[in-house]
Design a protein around this motif. Sequence first.
Motif, PDB file in Angstrom:
ATOM      1  N   GLU A  65      60.939  28.914  63.061  1.00 43.84           N
ATOM      2  CA  GLU A  65      60.400  28.559  64.365  1.00 43.84           C
ATOM      3  C   GLU A  65      60.223  29.803  65.219  1.00 43.84           C
ATOM      4  O   GLU A  65      60.995  30.766  65.115  1.00 43.84           O
ATOM      5  CB  GLU A  65      61.341  27.569  65.068  1.00 43.84           C
ATOM      6  CG  GLU A  65      60.787  27.016  66.362  1.00 43.84           C
ATOM      7  CD  GLU A  65      61.668  25.947  66.983  1.00 43.84           C
ATOM      8  OE1 GLU A  65      61.407  25.593  68.158  1.00 43.84           O
ATOM      9  OE2 GLU A  65      62.613  25.481  66.311  1.00 43.84           O
TER      10      GLU A  65
ATOM     11  N   ARG B 285      57.109  22.235  69.073  1.00 42.96           N
ATOM     12  CA  ARG B 285      57.621  23.433  68.406  1.00 42.96           C
ATOM     13  C   ARG B 285      56.504  24.168  67.659  1.00 42.96           C
ATOM     14  O   ARG B 285      55.600  23.540  67.103  1.00 42.96           O
ATOM     15  CB  ARG B 285      58.736  23.069  67.421  1.00 42.96           C
ATOM     16  CG  ARG B 285      59.891  22.308  68.078  1.00 42.96           C
ATOM     17  CD  ARG B 285      61.045  22.137  67.140  1.00 42.96           C
ATOM     18  NE  ARG B 285      62.108  21.340  67.771  1.00 42.96           N
ATOM     19  CZ  ARG B 285      63.393  21.461  67.478  1.00 42.96           C
ATOM     20  NH1 ARG B 285      63.808  22.324  66.556  1.00 42.96           N
ATOM     21  NH2 ARG B 285      64.295  20.704  68.082  1.00 42.96           N
TER      22      ARG B 285
ATOM     23  N   LEU C 172      55.883  26.679  64.543  1.00 44.55           N
ATOM     24  CA  LEU C 172      56.502  27.171  63.311  1.00 44.55           C
ATOM     25  C   LEU C 172      55.488  27.998  62.530  1.00 44.55           C
ATOM     26  O   LEU C 172      54.288  27.682  62.518  1.00 44.55           O
ATOM     27  CB  LEU C 172      57.008  26.023  62.439  1.00 44.55           C
ATOM     28  CG  LEU C 172      58.117  25.156  63.031  1.00 44.55           C
ATOM     29  CD1 LEU C 172      57.531  23.874  63.614  1.00 44.55           C
ATOM     30  CD2 LEU C 172      59.156  24.820  61.974  1.00 44.55           C
TER      31      LEU C 172
ATOM     32  N   GLU D 267      58.874  21.873  54.699  1.00 50.64           N
ATOM     33  CA  GLU D 267      59.933  22.366  55.585  1.00 50.64           C
ATOM     34  C   GLU D 267      60.003  21.546  56.877  1.00 50.64           C
ATOM     35  O   GLU D 267      61.091  21.315  57.418  1.00 50.64           O
ATOM     36  CB  GLU D 267      59.701  23.844  55.907  1.00 50.64           C
ATOM     37  CG  GLU D 267      59.986  24.783  54.749  1.00 50.64           C
ATOM     38  CD  GLU D 267      61.472  24.929  54.470  1.00 50.64           C
ATOM     39  OE1 GLU D 267      62.271  24.768  55.410  1.00 50.64           O
ATOM     40  OE2 GLU D 267      61.833  25.196  53.302  1.00 50.64           O
ATOM     41  N   ILE D 268      58.859  21.103  57.370  1.00 54.79           N
ATOM     42  CA  ILE D 268      58.853  20.280  58.590  1.00 54.79           C
ATOM     43  C   ILE D 268      59.540  18.945  58.338  1.00 54.79           C
ATOM     44  O   ILE D 268      60.241  18.422  59.210  1.00 54.79           O
ATOM     45  CB  ILE D 268      57.411  20.079  59.101  1.00 54.79           C
ATOM     46  CG1 ILE D 268      56.879  21.396  59.688  1.00 54.79           C
ATOM     47  CG2 ILE D 268      57.350  18.966  60.158  1.00 54.79           C
ATOM     48  CD1 ILE D 268      55.403  21.371  60.033  1.00 54.79           C
TER      49      ILE D 268
ATOM     50  N   LEU E   5      63.207  19.552  58.721  1.00 54.42           N
ATOM     51  CA  LEU E   5      63.554  19.621  60.137  1.00 54.42           C
ATOM     52  C   LEU E   5      63.574  18.220  60.746  1.00 54.42           C
ATOM     53  O   LEU E   5      64.488  17.869  61.507  1.00 54.42           O
ATOM     54  CB  LEU E   5      62.542  20.499  60.875  1.00 54.42           C
ATOM     55  CG  LEU E   5      62.676  20.561  62.406  1.00 54.42           C
ATOM     56  CD1 LEU E   5      64.006  21.202  62.804  1.00 54.42           C
ATOM     57  CD2 LEU E   5      61.505  21.335  63.009  1.00 54.42           C
TER      58      LEU E   5
ATOM     59  N   GLU F 134      66.702  16.341  59.927  1.00 49.49           N
ATOM     60  CA  GLU F 134      67.841  16.827  60.716  1.00 49.49           C
ATOM     61  C   GLU F 134      67.836  16.233  62.119  1.00 49.49           C
ATOM     62  O   GLU F 134      68.901  15.973  62.700  1.00 49.49           O
ATOM     63  CB  GLU F 134      67.791  18.359  60.822  1.00 49.49           C
ATOM     64  CG  GLU F 134      68.075  19.103  59.539  1.00 49.49           C
ATOM     65  CD  GLU F 134      67.946  20.598  59.729  1.00 49.49           C
ATOM     66  OE1 GLU F 134      67.833  21.056  60.893  1.00 49.49           O
ATOM     67  OE2 GLU F 134      67.938  21.328  58.716  1.00 49.49           O
TER      68      GLU F 134
END
Length: 347
Positions: free
Chosen positions: A174, A220, A222, A267-268, A271, A274
Amino acid sequence: MKHVITLTQKDTWMAYVERSVNFDFYHTWTYHVLHSAEGDALLFVYEKGLDFIAFPLLKRRIPCSDFFDMSSVYGYSGPISSREFAALSLEFILDFKNALLEFFQEQGIVSVFSRLHPFFNQEPLMENFEGVVENGKVVALDLTISLDEQRKQYQERAHRKIKQLRKRGYYVKEASASEDIQTFLAIYTSNMIRLGASDYYMFNEEYFTQLLKSDEYDARLLFVYDDTGYPICGAIIVLTNQIIQAHLLGTRKEYLSDSPAKLLIDEITLLGRELGMKYYNLGGGLSFKEDSLYEWKKSFSHLTFNYQSWRFIVSRDRYNAILSETGIDKESTIDFFPLYRSQPQKV
């Protein structure tokens, strides 16, 4: 009771959005400020007791005319409400409809175009209006299933490419500094120019800065970096009410063959898991056609949602008169609404 909230009434606009059972960042005050150059942003509200329906729109003057039309911001919007639309009484829905149509008449509105939200069941409300059009599908990743089940839906080629990129040292991180925003602006703009995108899809640094710093939602930036730490692909994602929207994306031309966006998507989703997200919406194809872009997105997930738009003509006589004045055949089959905005007009 009907009333209209404008951008000068920030707290009131925000309060209605926050009280809605479902909303996305496309409904927020901040996002409408960012798109206010396209028209006068307003939030139409019909309220009775504790229940309300709110509909964000942009009011635009029709060139060479004393009349107006309405549109929605870029993205997925449409109506929001204090309750699920299916839980609202038919009487309340019809009262809202009558109030909204009355408002259109008072404002000299000729036509209304609004993109609807594929994740919110707006159909119980919108089925009471004419002009709801099926526009295709959007592709989403389901983050409520196990990560292993999610990745099993990736096409083998996508799965293999992601593994290769990680092995080569590519990584996702990020970013938020002003120079990072400038880097993304350069990548994104170059990408849009390469694709021949219209000015509508071009944004400046101030747009990205304001989008990322709002406290109405979680936006965000990234990047995918190569093994030297060079940013080669970037995306702005927005997380609101357990939905991640893939808002804007760009890849450096010289790295397109590496397909770094595939690593970014994977990868997103990590995230998102999480942060307790349920879906990552990748969107559809160009103009929501089932084209190569749509198939590329489908290479990550079998899950799709129907996407609709509302194309409503308030005054057929005025609509046809404007078509006649602009020399456009009212029987045209061009997939564009309103038709009189399908070609450049003299102002």
